[in-house]
Design a protein around this motif. Sequence first.
Motif, short mmCIF file in Angstrom:
data_model
loop_
_atom_site.label_atom_id
_atom_site.label_comp_id
_atom_site.label_asym_id
_atom_site.label_seq_id
_atom_site.Cartn_x
_atom_site.Cartn_y
_atom_site.Cartn_z
N THR A 34 0.83 -1.20 0.00
CA THR A 34 0.00 0.00 0.00
C THR A 34 0.87 1.26 0.00
OG1 THR A 34 -1.76 -1.14 1.18
CG2 THR A 34 -1.75 1.25 1.30
N MET A 35 0.55 2.18 -0.88
CA MET A 35 1.31 3.42 -0.97
C MET A 35 0.47 4.60 -0.52
SD MET A 35 4.31 2.66 -1.99
CE MET A 35 5.23 1.36 -2.85
N ARG A 36 1.13 5.64 -0.06
CA ARG A 36 0.42 6.81 0.44
C ARG A 36 -0.03 7.71 -0.70
NH1 ARG A 36 1.46 7.97 5.75
NH2 ARG A 36 1.23 10.18 5.35
N SER A 37 0.80 7.83 -1.71
CA SER A 37 0.49 8.71 -2.84
C SER A 37 1.31 8.28 -4.04
CB SER A 37 0.80 10.16 -2.50
OG SER A 37 2.18 10.34 -2.28
N TYR A 90 0.08 14.59 -9.17
CA TYR A 90 0.27 14.10 -7.83
C TYR A 90 -1.09 13.64 -7.32
CZ TYR A 90 0.53 14.23 -2.75
OH TYR A 90 0.44 13.91 -1.42
N LEU A 91 -1.19 12.38 -6.88
CA LEU A 91 -2.47 11.88 -6.39
C LEU A 91 -2.30 11.21 -5.04
CD1 LEU A 91 -2.45 10.74 -9.77
CD2 LEU A 91 -4.82 10.83 -9.11
N ALA A 92 -3.11 11.64 -4.10
CA ALA A 92 -3.21 10.92 -2.83
C ALA A 92 -4.37 9.93 -2.89
CB ALA A 92 -3.40 11.90 -1.70
N SER A 93 -5.26 10.13 -3.85
CA SER A 93 -6.37 9.20 -4.09
C SER A 93 -7.13 9.66 -5.33
CB SER A 93 -7.33 9.15 -2.89
OG SER A 93 -7.97 10.39 -2.76
N GLY A 94 -8.01 8.80 -5.82
CA GLY A 94 -8.91 9.20 -6.88
C GLY A 94 -8.26 9.43 -8.22
N THR A 95 -8.85 10.34 -8.98
CA THR A 95 -8.37 10.61 -10.34
C THR A 95 -8.14 12.11 -10.54
OG1 THR A 95 -10.60 10.88 -11.23
CG2 THR A 95 -9.69 8.65 -11.24
N LYS A 96 -7.26 12.40 -11.50
CA LYS A 96 -7.05 13.78 -11.92
C LYS A 96 -6.93 13.79 -13.43
CE LYS A 96 -4.92 15.92 -7.88
NZ LYS A 96 -3.72 16.59 -7.33
N GLU A 97 -7.35 14.89 -13.99
CA GLU A 97 -7.30 14.99 -15.44
C GLU A 97 -6.73 16.35 -15.81
OE1 GLU A 97 -11.03 13.89 -17.14
OE2 GLU A 97 -10.32 14.00 -19.20
N ASN A 98 -5.88 16.34 -16.85
CA ASN A 98 -5.31 17.58 -17.33
C ASN A 98 -5.18 17.46 -18.84
OD1 ASN A 98 -3.99 19.95 -17.79
ND2 ASN A 98 -2.13 19.41 -16.67
N GLY A 99 -6.10 18.08 -19.54
CA GLY A 99 -6.06 17.99 -21.00
C GLY A 99 -6.26 16.57 -21.48
N ARG A 100 -5.29 16.08 -22.22
CA ARG A 100 -5.41 14.72 -22.76
C ARG A 100 -4.87 13.66 -21.81
NH1 ARG A 100 -2.05 14.14 -26.14
NH2 ARG A 100 -0.90 16.10 -26.05
N SER A 142 -8.10 3.89 -4.98
CA SER A 142 -8.37 4.44 -3.66
C SER A 142 -8.63 3.37 -2.61
CB SER A 142 -9.59 5.36 -3.72
OG SER A 142 -9.34 6.43 -4.60
N LYS A 143 -8.97 2.16 -3.09
CA LYS A 143 -9.36 1.11 -2.14
C LYS A 143 -8.14 0.48 -1.48
CE LYS A 143 -12.76 -2.60 -1.91
NZ LYS A 143 -13.60 -3.53 -2.67
N GLU A 144 -7.31 -0.14 -2.30
CA GLU A 144 -6.14 -0.82 -1.74
C GLU A 144 -4.84 -0.07 -1.97
OE1 GLU A 144 -7.90 -5.36 -1.96
OE2 GLU A 144 -5.99 -4.90 -2.89
N ARG A 145 -4.92 0.97 -2.79
CA ARG A 145 -3.76 1.84 -3.01
C ARG A 145 -2.56 1.05 -3.50
NH1 ARG A 145 -5.56 6.34 -0.54
NH2 ARG A 145 -3.56 7.39 -0.56
#
Lengths: 114, 109
Positions: free
Chosen positions: B28-31, B48-58, B65-68
């Motif tokens: 398991t990782m923190r980020s 940079y993600l601590a969880s979930g998703t991020k989007e930037n352009g393409r 987020s569950k088991e990381r």
Amino acid sequence: GALVYQYPRRTICKSGTSMRMECQAVGFQATSVAWYRQSPQKTFELIALSTVNSAIKYEQNFTQEKFPISHPNLSFSSMTVLNAYLEDRGLYLCGAEDGNTEVFFGKGTRLTVV
Amino acid sequence: GDQVEQSPSALSLHEGTDSALRCNFTTTMRSVQWFRQNSRGSLISLFYLASGTKENGRLKSAFDSKERRYSTLHIRDAQLEDSGTYFCAAEASNYQLIWGSGTKLIIKP
């Protein structure tokens, strides 16, 4: 915003001599600074992790005698490559964080040994 | 010790196509952070993600987020300037950053 300035960007040193590189954190407190090396065609390996008010922790294959690090305050860190030889060439990268956010990286110092 | 397995190691795509890179973590990782390194060696921070998703352009990145224990980077409608070597780096429980081995991406016209 948070930035890390790393310098020099490139350096050439003669075999057996030493060179020093520095990182300056701007916009945040660099409580931890990690130094990495990327040898040609490889990924980044951790050299050491320095946390203010704690001892600097070196990874296996890296020593303080070869890569002395200074981390005197929350905005500055330096690392020296002593007695550089061909196997020390590569891209050296510093990454700094305040413990609560992502790690911010300098642009790297490319070391060529001749 | 903790490891990061990045795949594929190399990828060649035509312009306009989509692709996905993946990093699996042995624990398991923190980020997680994603970077692109250009031909001059400069490292560009993508996400940079601590969880979930991020989007930037393409570009879009997700961190399980569950088991990381894995993260993905999706590139949509690949362009020539997307060429480079992509790295993921994950922050372990001891706060150390562990790097993937990189994905060399070549975009062809």
